[in-house]
Design an enzyme around this catalytic site. Structure first.
Site, mmCIF file in Angstrom:
data_model
loop_
_atom_site.group_PDB
_atom_site.id
_atom_site.type_symbol
_atom_site.label_atom_id
_atom_site.label_comp_id
_atom_site.label_asym_id
_atom_site.label_seq_id
_atom_site.Cartn_x
_atom_site.Cartn_y
_atom_site.Cartn_z
ATOM 1 N N ASP A 276 91.165 -33.704 -45.899
ATOM 2 C CA ASP A 276 92.204 -34.272 -46.764
ATOM 3 C C ASP A 276 91.906 -34.103 -48.249
ATOM 4 O OD1 ASP A 276 93.542 -35.111 -44.478
ATOM 5 O OD2 ASP A 276 92.529 -37.051 -44.466
ATOM 6 N N LYS B 9 93.748 -29.399 -49.476
ATOM 7 C CA LYS B 9 93.749 -27.958 -49.147
ATOM 8 C C LYS B 9 95.173 -27.407 -49.082
ATOM 9 C CE LYS B 9 91.535 -28.917 -45.341
ATOM 10 N NZ LYS B 9 91.274 -30.338 -45.578
ATOM 11 N N GLY C 232 96.574 -32.324 -41.291
ATOM 12 C CA GLY C 232 97.839 -32.646 -41.943
ATOM 13 C C GLY C 232 97.725 -32.154 -43.368
ATOM 14 N N HIS C 233 98.428 -31.091 -43.690
ATOM 15 C CA HIS C 233 98.334 -30.481 -45.022
ATOM 16 C C HIS C 233 99.645 -30.717 -45.763
ATOM 17 C CE1 HIS C 233 95.099 -27.502 -43.325
ATOM 18 N NE2 HIS C 233 94.728 -28.767 -43.285
ATOM 19 N N GLN D 166 90.332 -29.544 -41.733
ATOM 20 C CA GLN D 166 89.246 -30.530 -41.748
ATOM 21 C C GLN D 166 88.342 -30.268 -42.960
ATOM 22 O OE1 GLN D 166 90.010 -28.996 -38.351
ATOM 23 N NE2 GLN D 166 91.498 -30.626 -38.519
ATOM 24 N N ARG E 290 96.723 -43.720 -40.955
ATOM 25 C CA ARG E 290 95.608 -44.672 -41.084
ATOM 26 C C ARG E 290 95.139 -44.735 -42.541
ATOM 27 N NH1 ARG E 290 91.244 -42.398 -36.899
ATOM 28 N NH2 ARG E 290 92.127 -40.434 -37.600
HETATM 29 P P1 GDP Z 1 94.609 -31.571 -46.856
HETATM 30 O O1 GDP Z 1 94.494 -32.036 -45.453
HETATM 31 O O2 GDP Z 1 93.294 -31.141 -47.426
HETATM 32 O O3 GDP Z 1 95.676 -30.531 -47.038
HETATM 33 O O4 GDP Z 1 95.061 -32.842 -47.711
HETATM 34 P P2 GDP Z 1 96.207 -33.904 -47.318
HETATM 35 O O5 GDP Z 1 97.527 -33.283 -47.552
HETATM 36 O O6 GDP Z 1 95.948 -34.482 -45.983
HETATM 37 O O7 GDP Z 1 95.894 -35.062 -48.343
HETATM 38 C C1 GDP Z 1 95.940 -34.856 -49.710
HETATM 39 C C2 GDP Z 1 96.963 -35.840 -50.283
HETATM 40 O O8 GDP Z 1 96.825 -35.871 -51.684
HETATM 41 C C3 GDP Z 1 98.406 -35.454 -50.045
HETATM 42 O O9 GDP Z 1 99.161 -36.620 -49.941
HETATM 43 C C4 GDP Z 1 98.775 -34.661 -51.290
HETATM 44 O O10 GDP Z 1 100.170 -34.684 -51.570
HETATM 45 C C5 GDP Z 1 98.005 -35.425 -52.315
HETATM 46 N N1 GDP Z 1 97.537 -34.658 -53.472
HETATM 47 C C6 GDP Z 1 97.031 -33.391 -53.521
HETATM 48 N N2 GDP Z 1 96.616 -33.103 -54.769
HETATM 49 C C7 GDP Z 1 96.836 -34.205 -55.511
HETATM 50 C C8 GDP Z 1 96.586 -34.548 -56.875
HETATM 51 O O11 GDP Z 1 96.035 -33.780 -57.651
HETATM 52 N N3 GDP Z 1 96.944 -35.797 -57.268
HETATM 53 C C9 GDP Z 1 97.532 -36.700 -56.444
HETATM 54 N N4 GDP Z 1 97.858 -37.882 -56.910
HETATM 55 N N5 GDP Z 1 97.791 -36.408 -55.162
HETATM 56 C C10 GDP Z 1 97.426 -35.189 -54.697
HETATM 57 P P1 IMO Z 2 92.803 -31.988 -42.596
HETATM 58 O O1 IMO Z 2 92.904 -30.518 -42.222
HETATM 59 C C1 IMO Z 2 90.666 -35.753 -42.199
HETATM 60 C C2 IMO Z 2 88.729 -36.539 -38.337
HETATM 61 C C3 IMO Z 2 89.297 -37.671 -37.523
HETATM 62 C C4 IMO Z 2 88.033 -38.135 -36.821
HETATM 63 C C5 IMO Z 2 87.314 -36.820 -36.547
HETATM 64 C C6 IMO Z 2 87.540 -36.260 -35.149
HETATM 65 O O2 IMO Z 2 94.096 -32.639 -42.830
HETATM 66 O O3 IMO Z 2 91.796 -32.164 -43.690
HETATM 67 P P2 IMO Z 2 89.607 -35.084 -33.968
HETATM 68 O O4 IMO Z 2 90.993 -35.573 -33.681
HETATM 69 O O5 IMO Z 2 89.556 -33.839 -34.787
HETATM 70 O O6 IMO Z 2 88.768 -34.979 -32.734
HETATM 71 O O7 IMO Z 2 88.931 -36.250 -34.844
HETATM 72 O O8 IMO Z 2 87.788 -35.900 -37.493
HETATM 73 N N1 IMO Z 2 89.725 -35.511 -38.743
HETATM 74 C C7 IMO Z 2 90.216 -35.397 -39.981
HETATM 75 N N2 IMO Z 2 90.036 -36.162 -41.079
HETATM 76 N N3 IMO Z 2 91.421 -34.646 -42.275
HETATM 77 C C8 IMO Z 2 91.592 -33.861 -41.191
HETATM 78 O O9 IMO Z 2 92.238 -32.671 -41.254
HETATM 79 C C9 IMO Z 2 91.011 -34.235 -39.966
HETATM 80 N N4 IMO Z 2 91.001 -33.710 -38.724
HETATM 81 C C10 IMO Z 2 90.204 -34.487 -37.996
HETATM 82 O O10 IMO Z 2 89.835 -38.677 -38.343
HETATM 83 O O11 IMO Z 2 87.236 -38.877 -37.698
HETATM 84 MG MG MG Z 3 94.982 -33.700 -44.306
#
Ligand code: GDP
Ligand code: IMO
Ligand code: MG
Length: 438
Positions: A19, A22, A46-47, A229, A308
């Site tokens: 998270d 990416k 979840g991207h 991840q 969560r």
């Molecule tokens: P990923 O799994 O690495 O693609 O990241 P996620 O999308 O799960 O989580 C990143 C969260 O931060 C998302 O809700 C994005 O919209 C948000 N986000 C990304 N870059 C920024 C930033 O520079 N500032 C803020 N406030 N939010 C950001």
């Molecule tokens: P992105 O690509 C954050 C975490 C889960 C749990 C552990 C194992 O959005 O960064 P799983 O369902 O993979 O067996 O869970 O890994 N986890 C993540 N945490 N971002 C993710 O993906 C994750 N994918 C799995 O919360 O701790």
């Molecule tokens: Mg994510």
């Protein structure tokens, strides 16, 4: 020709526990590449990508698909729940995004079935207080089947007769395990028919993506490898057993896509300006006071997949140093700098101490990592907005000092700074390696 092919395959990896942002980074870079390719994980990811007033959450489909005309690959190293994939395709269609002819699904990727989700939930409840906190998407059990050599793959969907045979065999085996372990059979009634029905929606995407990508690279096309991840969730190098079941690090791109390591010209690590993690497991710099609530609220730190609340902590340089080493990071992206805009003081963990002595390496034993004492350096906050800055020089001095401190400590360039979730809240400093790939 070979030289050109070499210079344009770049891997994007999460440098923390996932998270890191990416999705946003891949979306930003994808306009400069022909392909984006996912090499590991499944719909546990979840991207999030936000532009033009729309928010997209991609789980399995590479974020580059949002760029018109760009091609995207789900590689052999990913695990694919066909139902989740079809639902993601439907969502994209509803948003007016047409993937026809530009999304390719590897015939070698392993499939996730509902029984994997059942096994995931059952295993978690059996772990009790020691649960991993998985996303309950069946990821672990699907990879278990792959490694145990009883997995069913995407190519099997193309031959209904052989698919039925394989499925029946696997179900008999799984039922026996489930009866012995949990006292009941799995819910598999109608699985063959429902899978065949869903397969009809993805049949056109299925191809040998390994050949596709290697041919593309040979022809001088460019590819962005999209990590899912994060480094600390990597099955081999993360905080085992509180990890996911695949190789999230850059090396996973080569095994997960079938491209040679010599193809990777550069590796981009993505980190937040702080740290978060979802699920259980050690987290040395976790905030245990009002700072956590403030960061969670300002950073909207709730899981993109499960909703969560994410655990929040200070930036952990030992984690980033480890990530730099494991991934061979060339350029670091720092996201969510704006989340600290109101912060008076910012702590950064510069090292760990264990039983009073400095610990120079990331411990393999999470029993040790749970007990380390982070050593903090406190830096002043900037208490000014950063979101409007489009160049480094527009950032408040204290924000630049914070970034320089990270860069100097890690001996790593900062190739991109993100100051908001939207596509244009992004700064790309000039003269960096990352800028040369755009
Ligand atoms: P990923 O799994 O690495 O693609 O990241 P996620 O999308 O799960 O989580 C990143 C969260 O931060 C998302 O809700 C994005 O919209 C948000 N986000 C990304 N870059 C920024 C930033 O520079 N500032 C803020 N406030 N939010 C950001
Ligand atoms: P992105 O690509 C954050 C975490 C889960 C749990 C552990 C194992 O959005 O960064 P799983 O369902 O993979 O067996 O869970 O890994 N986890 C993540 N945490 N971002 C993710 O993906 C994750 N994918 C799995 O919360 O701790
Ligand atoms: Mg994510």
């Amino acid at each position: 020709m070979a030289e050109k092919a070499r210079t344009k395959a770049v891997a994007i990896v999460g440098a923390q526990w996932g998270d890191e942002g990416k999705g946003k980074v891949v979306d930003f870079l994808a306009s400069s590449f022909d392909y984006t390719a996912r090499y590991a994980g499944g719909h546990n990811a979840g991207h999030t990508v936000i532009f033009g007033g729309h928010k997209y959450i991609l789980q399995l489909i590479p974020s580059g698909i949002l760029r018109p005309g760009k091609k995207a690959v789900i590689g052999p190293g990913a695990v694919v729940d066909p139902v989740a994939l079809v639902s993601e395709l439907d969502n994209l269609k509803k948003s007016g995004i047409d993937v026809r002819g530009r999304l390719f699904l590897s015939n070698r990727a392993h499939l996730i079935f509902p029984y994997h989700r059942e096994m995931d939930r059952a295993a978690e409840s059996a772990r009790g207080a020691a649960k991993i906190g998985t996303t309950s998407r069946g990821i672990g059990p699907a990879y278990e089947d792959k490694m145990a050599r009883r997995g069913i793959r995407v190519c099997d969907l193309l031959d209904p007769g052989s698919f039925r045979e394989k499925l029946e065999k696997v179900i008999a085996e799984k039922d026996a395990i489930s009866v012995a372990s949990y006292g009941h059979k799995l819910e598999t009634a109608g699985l063959f028919d429902s899978t065949m029905e869903i397969a009809a929606h993805i049949r056109d995407l299925i191809t040998d993506t390994t050949v596709l990508l290697n041919n593309a690279l040979d022809a001088g096309e460019t590819v962005l490898f999209e990590g899912a991840q994060g480094t600390m969730l990597d099955i081999d190098h993360g905080t085992y057993p509180y990890v996911t079941s695949s190789n999230a690090i850059s090396g996973g791109a080569t095994t997960g896509l079938g491209v040679g390591p010599t193809r990777i010209a550069g590796v981009v690590g993505v980190t937040k300006a702080y740290t978060t993690r979802v699920g259980s497991g050690p987290f040395p710099t976790e905030m245990h006071d009002g700072d956590a609530e403030a960061v969670r609220a300002r950073g909207n730190e709730f899981g993109a997949v499960t909703g969560r609340p994410r655990r929040c902590g200070w930036l952990d340089l030992p984690v980033l140093r480890y990530a730099k080493m494991l991934n061979g990071i060339d350029s670091l992206v720092v996201t969510k700098l704006d989340v600290f805009d109101a912060q008076a003081e910012i702590k950064v963990c510069t090292g760990y101490r264990y039983k009073g002595t400095p610990l120079n390496e990331m411990p393999a034993d999470i029993g040790v990592l749970c007990k380390v004492e982070p050593v903090y350096r406190t830096l002043p906050g900037w208490q000014k907005p950063t979101t409007e800055a489009h160049e480094v020089k527009d950032l408040p001095v204290a924000a630049r000092d914070y970034l320089n401190f990270i860069s100097d400590s890690l001996q790593l360039e900062i190739g991109m700074i993100s100051t908001g979730p939207e596509r244009d809240a992004t700064i790309v400093p000039r003269g960096t390696q990352l800028a040369s790939w755009l």
